[in-house]
Design a protein around this motif. Structure first.
Motif, PDB file in Angstrom:
ATOM      1  N   PHE A  12       0.744  -1.253  -0.162  1.00  0.00           N
ATOM      2  CA  PHE A  12       0.081  -0.053   0.108  1.00  0.00           C
ATOM      3  C   PHE A  12       0.841   1.273   0.046  1.00  0.00           C
ATOM      4  O   PHE A  12       0.450   2.214  -0.638  1.00  0.00           O
ATOM      5  CB  PHE A  12      -0.951   0.072   0.945  1.00  0.00           C
ATOM      6  N   ILE A  13       1.996   1.169   0.781  1.00  0.00           N
ATOM      7  CA  ILE A  13       2.718   2.551   0.872  1.00  0.00           C
ATOM      8  C   ILE A  13       3.605   2.523  -0.826  1.00  0.00           C
ATOM      9  O   ILE A  13       3.660   3.762  -1.046  1.00  0.00           O
ATOM     10  CB  ILE A  13       3.919   2.130   2.091  1.00  0.00           C
ATOM     11  N   GLY A  14       3.788   1.432  -0.967  1.00  0.00           N
ATOM     12  CA  GLY A  14       4.563   1.572  -2.593  1.00  0.00           C
ATOM     13  C   GLY A  14       3.437   2.447  -3.556  1.00  0.00           C
ATOM     14  O   GLY A  14       4.166   3.082  -4.545  1.00  0.00           O
ATOM     15  N   PHE A  15       2.217   2.136  -3.383  1.00  0.00           N
ATOM     16  CA  PHE A  15       1.113   2.893  -4.181  1.00  0.00           C
ATOM     17  C   PHE A  15       1.389   4.402  -4.385  1.00  0.00           C
ATOM     18  O   PHE A  15       1.429   4.833  -5.301  1.00  0.00           O
ATOM     19  CB  PHE A  15      -0.230   2.295  -4.086  1.00  0.00           C
ATOM     20  N   TYR A  16       1.186   4.890  -3.115  1.00  0.00           N
ATOM     21  CA  TYR A  16       1.190   6.373  -2.988  1.00  0.00           C
ATOM     22  C   TYR A  16       2.651   6.947  -3.339  1.00  0.00           C
ATOM     23  O   TYR A  16       2.634   8.156  -3.602  1.00  0.00           O
ATOM     24  CB  TYR A  16       0.479   6.640  -1.959  1.00  0.00           C
ATOM     25  N   TYR A  17       3.681   6.587  -2.735  1.00  0.00           N
ATOM     26  CA  TYR A  17       4.750   6.775  -2.499  1.00  0.00           C
ATOM     27  C   TYR A  17       5.447   7.491  -4.131  1.00  0.00           C
ATOM     28  O   TYR A  17       5.989   8.351  -4.010  1.00  0.00           O
ATOM     29  CB  TYR A  17       5.799   5.758  -1.776  1.00  0.00           C
ATOM     30  N   ASN A  18       5.068   6.430  -4.767  1.00  0.00           N
ATOM     31  CA  ASN A  18       5.609   7.037  -6.081  1.00  0.00           C
ATOM     32  C   ASN A  18       4.817   8.042  -6.854  1.00  0.00           C
ATOM     33  O   ASN A  18       5.457   8.882  -7.617  1.00  0.00           O
ATOM     34  CB  ASN A  18       5.580   5.822  -7.241  1.00  0.00           C
ATOM     35  N   VAL A  19       3.452   8.296  -6.379  1.00  0.00           N
ATOM     36  CA  VAL A  19       2.698   9.534  -6.744  1.00  0.00           C
ATOM     37  C   VAL A  19       3.517  10.772  -6.337  1.00  0.00           C
ATOM     38  O   VAL A  19       3.758  11.769  -6.912  1.00  0.00           O
ATOM     39  CB  VAL A  19       1.359   9.484  -6.181  1.00  0.00           C
ATOM     40  N   ILE A  20       3.946  10.779  -4.977  1.00  0.00           N
ATOM     41  CA  ILE A  20       4.729  11.858  -4.294  1.00  0.00           C
ATOM     42  C   ILE A  20       6.006  11.963  -5.171  1.00  0.00           C
ATOM     43  O   ILE A  20       6.550  13.288  -5.307  1.00  0.00           O
ATOM     44  CB  ILE A  20       5.030  11.436  -2.987  1.00  0.00           C
ATOM     45  N   ILE A  21       6.728  10.946  -5.590  1.00  0.00           N
ATOM     46  CA  ILE A  21       7.697  11.177  -6.488  1.00  0.00           C
ATOM     47  C   ILE A  21       7.463  11.833  -7.809  1.00  0.00           C
ATOM     48  O   ILE A  21       8.360  12.582  -8.172  1.00  0.00           O
ATOM     49  CB  ILE A  21       8.517   9.728  -6.660  1.00  0.00           C
ATOM     50  N   ALA A  22       6.334  11.551  -8.320  1.00  0.00           N
ATOM     51  CA  ALA A  22       5.891  12.097  -9.593  1.00  0.00           C
ATOM     52  C   ALA A  22       5.745  13.786  -9.467  1.00  0.00           C
ATOM     53  O   ALA A  22       6.141  14.340 -10.339  1.00  0.00           O
ATOM     54  CB  ALA A  22       4.338  11.620 -10.086  1.00  0.00           C
ATOM     55  N   TYR A  23       5.437  14.062  -8.328  1.00  0.00           N
ATOM     56  CA  TYR A  23       4.857  15.292  -7.760  1.00  0.00           C
ATOM     57  C   TYR A  23       6.492  16.211  -7.837  1.00  0.00           C
ATOM     58  O   TYR A  23       6.723  16.943  -8.465  1.00  0.00           O
ATOM     59  CB  TYR A  23       4.477  15.589  -6.532  1.00  0.00           C
ATOM     60  N   CYS A  24       7.456  15.342  -7.309  1.00  0.00           N
ATOM     61  CA  CYS A  24       8.904  15.859  -7.300  1.00  0.00           C
ATOM     62  C   CYS A  24       9.475  16.154  -8.648  1.00  0.00           C
ATOM     63  O   CYS A  24      10.008  16.953  -9.042  1.00  0.00           O
ATOM     64  CB  CYS A  24       9.671  15.036  -6.260  1.00  0.00           C
ATOM     65  N   LEU A  25       9.461  14.865  -9.549  1.00  0.00           N
ATOM     66  CA  LEU A  25       9.650  15.245 -10.884  1.00  0.00           C
ATOM     67  C   LEU A  25       9.151  16.468 -11.580  1.00  0.00           C
ATOM     68  O   LEU A  25       9.760  17.055 -12.276  1.00  0.00           O
ATOM     69  CB  LEU A  25       9.379  13.805 -11.645  1.00  0.00           C
TER      70      LEU A  25
END
Length: 542
Positions: A48-61
């Protein structure tokens, strides 16, 4: 909480992983079969953490790309009617705010307008997802592409990448701390950071819950990550040293990073029309994408450069965590289906399928209502599931498997230690840590807590119900697996003790290590004997 809960849990998990050489689900299954579900619960939390963690990384990109310009796009209001940026520091705030207060307009900062209106295009609630945000979808594709490329070869490639992701942020952090310290008002931020203390908060169980969860998050405890990563260690690796140094250094790093944040917040405090420091402080995504970017935008012509450094650092930290999270998930999946995923090509294909599934599931979080979905999952996963897994771990290992047996396992790896040394760990594992976790869980259940909300918008009852379903998914794995072990693997009803006794597979890594050492000794003895039997030419003449 670091010393009472964090370090004991960290040491316990890394010991299990290094000794067994197994994934979390298999480690618990082979150690105490009926506790198999604890390992699966940890992995599901990680999933579950992996689902949303990469969305935050997308924001950073996204922010990183838009930092590469002469002026940051969130530096000015750009004509938004409710946006306010102070133009003259010597003027009276009331005069500048009058056009807004006279019309009862709630003001927002330029960075707030940019994040919510331009980046997220945010809707009015989770009930209104309102379609995908194209630029965030593209950023998410790029984020998952990097994850797949980094983890395609498994832990071997992860080890090389971690040299960069674990050291580079310190360089960036130091640059940001130095720059922040040179800003006007930095001392105000530091005073608030290290000098403010509210003793009344100590009676709030939510505070202790949040502190414990934060420690677990920081150390990757109770999510299967520690067991998965330590399973790749050499059997005789000095895990005792690692279990003390890593948590302490992690805590000190977090404390050091606070200076980079609060020096900038101090500068904002004296340049904005606010009456208290708490008005410029924030947490979660708003801190990383609203408050701190606004502080960076106040650095004049150097703002784009320092913004670029900040989001590079965020990406290094984010990818470092995401790689570890996803490798745990992927290695567990490959381990479960190892009879079918038995070639390099199949391994690559399985990892690609996992990444694709994750990408499509994460699309709900790059809709216009996506931040509400992300906040819901983050709120419910970072709570009871972590605490329950942590509690059950310190019940299963010291109370069922047994501290004497567990200490013998550790001494096989690190050597003998004194009884007084182990007494400290025994007291922590058997009493201090489980009691603290149990009290926190009970207190947060009994006492009322704040309803789930985002920016003042309360979540509807059906979304809260979905949140409780998410909570139940990892926790339900524990009784389900226990029933599975009881019925399917011990259905003859005669060997109930096998449910709590370790299997031979749990000791397989130790046995291989001993056999290898024995073979090395035999080879050394054979080589020595051969040398003694060789007769030199001079001896032959004699």
């Amino acid at each position: 909480m670091l010393f009472l809960v964090g370090i004991p849990t960290f040491f316990l998990e890394t010991s299990m992983g290094q000794f067994s050489g197994l994934s979390p689900s298999h480690a618990f299954e082979k150690m105490v079969p009926i506790s198999q579900g604890v390992g699966y619960a940890a992995i599901i939390i990680n999933a579950f953490i992996g689902f949303y963690y990469n969305v935050i990384i997308a924001y950073c990109l996204y922010y990183l790309v838009f930092s590469i310009r002469s002026e940051l796009p969130w530096a000015d209001c750009n004509g938004e009617f409710d946006c306010f940026k102070r133009q003259n520091l010597s003027s009276d705030c009331k005069d500048e705010l009058y056009p807004f207060t006279s019309k009862n307009i709630t003001i927002r900062s330029p960075s707030e307008v940019y994040f919510y209106d331009k980046v997220l295009e945010i809707s009015d609630g989770i009930q209104n997802l309102d379609g995908l945000v194209l630029h965030l979808v593209l950023a998410l594709i790029l984020a998952w592409f990097f994850v797949y490329v980094a983890l395609a070869k498994g832990v071997q490639s992860l080890g090389k990448i971690s040299y960069f992701t674990s050291t580079f942020p310190y360089v960036m952090l130091t640059i940001l701390v130095i720059r922040g310290a040179l800003l006007d008002g930095a001392n105000e931020g530091i005073k608030f950071y290290v000098g403010s203390f509210n003793a009344t908060k100590l009676g709030d169980p939510e505070l202790w819950k949040d502190a414990t969860v934060q420690v677990f998050y920081a150390l990757s405890a109770c999510t299967g990550g520690l067991i998965s990563m330590s399973s790749f260690n050499a059997f005789n690796n000095n895990l005792l040293r690692d279990s003390l140094l890593v948590p302490i250094l992690d805590c000190l790093t977090g404390f050091y990073a606070g200076f980079a944040i609060f020096t900038v917040l101090g500068h904002m405090y004296i340049t904005k029309c606010v009456s208290s420091f708490s008005e410029v402080a924030a947490q979660g995504p708003e801190l990383a994408f609203v408050v701190y970017p606004e502080g960076l935008s106040l650095m004049g012509s150097a703002a784009p450069f320092f913004s670029f450094l900040f989001f590079i650092m965020m990406l290094a930290l984010g990818f470092g965590s995401e790689f570890s999270i996803m490798e745990s998930v992927m290695s567990t999946a490959v381990d479960i289906f190892k009879n079918k995923i038995n070639t390099k090509a199949k391994n690559l294909g399985a990892r690609l399928i996992i990444v694709i599934v994750y990408f499509f599931c994460a699309l709900t979080m790059v809709t216009r209502g996506g931040l509400y979905v992300l906040n819901l999952i983050d709120t419910v996963v970072a709570g009871y599931p972590l605490l329950v897994v942590g509690l059950l771990q310190v019940i299963v290992v010291p109370w069922i498997y047994g501290t004497d047996r567990f200490i013998d396992d550790i001494e096989c790896m690190v050597g003998k230690k004194s009884k007084s040394f182990w007494m400290i760990w025994i007291i922590s594992w058997k009493f201090i840590t489980p009691i603290i976790l149990f009290v926190i869980i009970v207190a947060t259940i009994i006492l009322p807590s704040d309803p789930i909300s985002l920016n003042g918008n309360l979540y509807p009852s059906y979304s809260v119900a979905i949140g409780w379903i998410i909570v139940a998914i990892p926790i339900s794995a524990i009784p389900v697996c226990a029933i599975y072990q009881f019925i399917l693997k011990h259905k003859d009803g005669k060997n109930y003790r096998k449910l709590i006794e370790p299997t031979e597979d749990y000791y397989a890594t130790r046995n291989r290590f001993y056999k290898k050492k024995e073979a090395q000794r035999e080879n050394m003895f054979s080589l020595t004997s051969t040398r003694k039997n060789i007769v030199s030419p001079s001896e032959q003449v004699v």
